[in-house]
Design a protein around this motif. Structure first.
Motif, PDB file in Angstrom:
ATOM      1  N   HIS A  68       3.391  11.543  -1.905  1.00  0.00           N
ATOM      2  CA  HIS A  68       1.989  11.321  -2.266  1.00  0.00           C
ATOM      3  C   HIS A  68       1.840  10.106  -3.184  1.00  0.00           C
ATOM      4  N   GLU A  69       2.767   9.929  -4.104  1.00  0.00           N
ATOM      5  CA  GLU A  69       2.735   8.741  -4.970  1.00  0.00           C
ATOM      6  C   GLU A  69       2.852   7.467  -4.138  1.00  0.00           C
ATOM      7  N   ASN A  70       3.773   7.467  -3.178  1.00  0.00           N
ATOM      8  CA  ASN A  70       3.967   6.293  -2.326  1.00  0.00           C
ATOM      9  C   ASN A  70       2.732   6.016  -1.467  1.00  0.00           C
ATOM     10  N   LYS A  71       2.102   7.068  -0.947  1.00  0.00           N
ATOM     11  CA  LYS A  71       0.888   6.885  -0.156  1.00  0.00           C
ATOM     12  C   LYS A  71      -0.231   6.308  -1.011  1.00  0.00           C
ATOM     13  N   ALA A  72      -0.361   6.788  -2.256  1.00  0.00           N
ATOM     14  CA  ALA A  72      -1.412   6.291  -3.145  1.00  0.00           C
ATOM     15  C   ALA A  72      -1.196   4.821  -3.470  1.00  0.00           C
ATOM     16  N   GLU A 106      -2.660  -0.847  -2.521  1.00  0.00           N
ATOM     17  CA  GLU A 106      -2.249  -2.190  -2.094  1.00  0.00           C
ATOM     18  C   GLU A 106      -3.059  -2.668  -0.896  1.00  0.00           C
ATOM     19  N   GLU A 107      -3.302  -1.764   0.055  1.00  0.00           N
ATOM     20  CA  GLU A 107      -4.062  -2.118   1.252  1.00  0.00           C
ATOM     21  C   GLU A 107      -5.522  -2.416   0.938  1.00  0.00           C
ATOM     22  N   ASN A 108      -6.060  -1.809  -0.111  1.00  0.00           N
ATOM     23  CA  ASN A 108      -7.473  -1.930  -0.431  1.00  0.00           C
ATOM     24  C   ASN A 108      -7.758  -2.733  -1.693  1.00  0.00           C
ATOM     25  N   ARG A 109      -6.727  -3.354  -2.260  1.00  0.00           N
ATOM     26  CA  ARG A 109      -6.866  -4.067  -3.530  1.00  0.00           C
ATOM     27  C   ARG A 109      -7.970  -5.130  -3.486  1.00  0.00           C
ATOM     28  N   GLU A 110      -8.023  -5.913  -2.417  1.00  0.00           N
ATOM     29  CA  GLU A 110      -9.005  -6.995  -2.333  1.00  0.00           C
ATOM     30  C   GLU A 110     -10.435  -6.438  -2.385  1.00  0.00           C
ATOM     31  N   GLY A 111     -10.709  -5.396  -1.633  1.00  0.00           N
ATOM     32  CA  GLY A 111     -12.033  -4.789  -1.639  1.00  0.00           C
ATOM     33  C   GLY A 111     -12.380  -4.168  -2.976  1.00  0.00           C
ATOM     34  N   ILE A 112     -11.418  -3.504  -3.598  1.00  0.00           N
ATOM     35  CA  ILE A 112     -11.638  -2.892  -4.910  1.00  0.00           C
ATOM     36  C   ILE A 112     -11.947  -3.969  -5.943  1.00  0.00           C
TER      37      ILE A 112
END
Length: 68
Positions: free
Chosen positions: A33-37, A42-48
């Motif tokens: 779960h930590e790795n998925k989070a 990382e995948e959504n960093r730009e949008g965030i």
């Protein structure tokens, strides 16, 4: 005991090393779960970052709905 496994992600493969203690299943699930989070962030960093910058400059999308 140390267990190594590979996790396929959208960004490629990631190898994870986990130290196993008395509760192997709990440790494995927690690490997974930590790795998925981390991967999700990382995948959504730009949008965030874009939304955070917008909120700093203009306020939140719902600020005008709040009475306080």
């Amino acid at each position: 005991m140390t267990v190594n496994f590979r996790e396929n992600t959208m960004n490629g493969k990631r190898e994870v090393e986990i130290q196993i203690s008395a509760r192997p299943t709990d440790v494995l699930l927690e690490k997974h779960h930590e790795n998925k989070a981390v991967g999700w962030y990382e995948e959504n960093r730009e949008g965030i970052d874009t939304l955070n910058k917008f909120a700093e400059e203009n306020g939140s999308f719902s600020d005008f709905h709040r009475p306080f």
